[in-house]
Scaffold this active site. Structure first.
Site, PDB file in Angstrom:
ATOM      1  N   ARG A  18      48.615  45.933  -5.948  1.00 27.88           N
ATOM      2  CA  ARG A  18      49.274  47.196  -5.599  1.00 27.88           C
ATOM      3  C   ARG A  18      50.519  46.917  -4.788  1.00 27.88           C
ATOM      4  O   ARG A  18      50.749  45.818  -4.339  1.00 27.88           O
ATOM      5  CB  ARG A  18      48.291  48.062  -4.775  1.00 27.88           C
ATOM      6  N   ALA A  78      48.048  40.923   8.825  1.00 22.92           N
ATOM      7  CA  ALA A  78      47.870  41.848   9.957  1.00 22.92           C
ATOM      8  C   ALA A  78      47.570  41.139  11.274  1.00 22.92           C
ATOM      9  O   ALA A  78      47.903  41.648  12.347  1.00 22.92           O
ATOM     10  CB  ALA A  78      46.756  42.830   9.634  1.00 22.92           C
TER      11      ALA A  78
HETATM   12  O1  RP4 Z   1      54.884  40.693   4.802  1.00 22.45           O
HETATM   13  C1  RP4 Z   1      53.841  40.013   4.968  1.00 22.45           C
HETATM   14  O2  RP4 Z   1      53.550  38.990   4.301  1.00 22.45           O
HETATM   15  C2  RP4 Z   1      52.791  40.455   5.986  1.00 22.45           C
HETATM   16  O3  RP4 Z   1      52.401  39.318   6.756  1.00 22.45           O
HETATM   17  C3  RP4 Z   1      51.640  40.977   5.224  1.00 22.45           C
HETATM   18  C4  RP4 Z   1      50.956  42.116   5.563  1.00 22.45           C
HETATM   19  C5  RP4 Z   1      49.972  42.739   4.624  1.00 22.45           C
HETATM   20  C6  RP4 Z   1      49.304  43.900   4.969  1.00 22.45           C
HETATM   21  C7  RP4 Z   1      48.437  44.505   4.106  1.00 22.45           C
HETATM   22  C8  RP4 Z   1      48.233  44.021   2.842  1.00 22.45           C
HETATM   23  C9  RP4 Z   1      48.908  42.898   2.492  1.00 22.45           C
HETATM   24  S1  RP4 Z   1      48.750  42.183   0.923  1.00 22.45           S
HETATM   25  C10 RP4 Z   1      48.575  43.582  -0.112  1.00 22.45           C
HETATM   26  C11 RP4 Z   1      49.647  44.438  -0.350  1.00 22.45           C
HETATM   27  C12 RP4 Z   1      49.511  45.501  -1.219  1.00 22.45           C
HETATM   28  C13 RP4 Z   1      48.310  45.743  -1.847  1.00 22.45           C
HETATM   29  C14 RP4 Z   1      47.248  44.894  -1.604  1.00 22.45           C
HETATM   30  C15 RP4 Z   1      47.365  43.826  -0.709  1.00 22.45           C
HETATM   31  C16 RP4 Z   1      49.761  42.244   3.373  1.00 22.45           C
HETATM   32  C17 RP4 Z   1      51.228  42.842   6.827  1.00 22.45           C
HETATM   33  O4  RP4 Z   1      49.990  43.094   7.551  1.00 22.45           O
HETATM   34  C18 RP4 Z   1      52.183  42.093   7.743  1.00 22.45           C
HETATM   35  O5  RP4 Z   1      52.668  43.007   8.721  1.00 22.45           O
HETATM   36  C19 RP4 Z   1      53.320  41.494   6.946  1.00 22.45           C
END
Ligand code: RP4
Length: 151
Positions: A18, A78
């Site tokens: 997603r 996170a």
């Molecule tokens: O940008 C990043 O890589 C980060 O480390 C990654 C994060 C993150 C947060 C929630 C989900 C995901 S991966 C994801 C994204 C979309 C759908 C499913 C999983 C990454 C954030 O918590 C951080 O603030 C930023």
């Protein structure tokens, strides 16, 4: 030959499923294949891990120390914004590390602009998607080469 460990925090196992607009369309498996191939081409061994549990990431850092890992690349997700425990593990083991974020955390919500890791990292790469992981491997390689030349 050096040993590199790539650590990934919570929810990164859901990458590519997603919100491709924010974190890109590549899965964590895609990223793993890419950095494993790059590390091999540079003559290094690479461990690739992901966990949704803070204590497991702490344990992975302790294991890296026991294994004699030369460099860590970490996307704490996170935990970037919350984890003193992971910070302390990195400080205790004294393993050099690069902090990576897929998104530009400085262009997002204010709480994402604070990291418990950036001030003790060798460097921080953010906003470049999966390419940031490859750049981190290249940077680690260069830094390790320079360390070897200076020894
Ligand atoms: O940008 C990043 O890589 C980060 O480390 C990654 C994060 C993150 C947060 C929630 C989900 C995901 S991966 C994801 C994204 C979309 C759908 C499913 C999983 C990454 C954030 O918590 C951080 O603030 C930023």
């Amino acid at each position: 030959m050096a040993i590199l460990t790539v650590l990934n925090g919570p929810n990164l196992n859901m990458l590519g499923v997603r919100e491709p607009g924010l974190y890109g369309s590549k899965t964590l498996q895609d990223i793993q294949q890419s950095v494993e191939r790059l590390a091999q081409s540079l003559g290094h061994q690479l461990n690739f891990c992901q966990s949704n549990a803070e204590h497991e990431i702490v344990e992975q850092i302790h294991q890296a120390y026991r294994q004699g890992v030369d460099f860590i690349i970490i996307n704490p997700a996170a935990f970037t914004h919350t984890s003193v425990a992971i910070r302390d593990a990195l400080l205790a083991t004294k393993i050099a590390f690069i902090e990576v974020h897929l998104s530009n955390v400085h262009a997002r919500e204010p709480f994402r602009r604070h990291s418990y890791f950036s001030d003790i990292a060798v460097g921080v790469i953010c906003g470049l998607g999966a390419t940031g992981y490859e750049l981190a491997v290249q940077a680690a390689h260069q830094l390790l080469q320079e360390r070897t030349q200076n020894d």
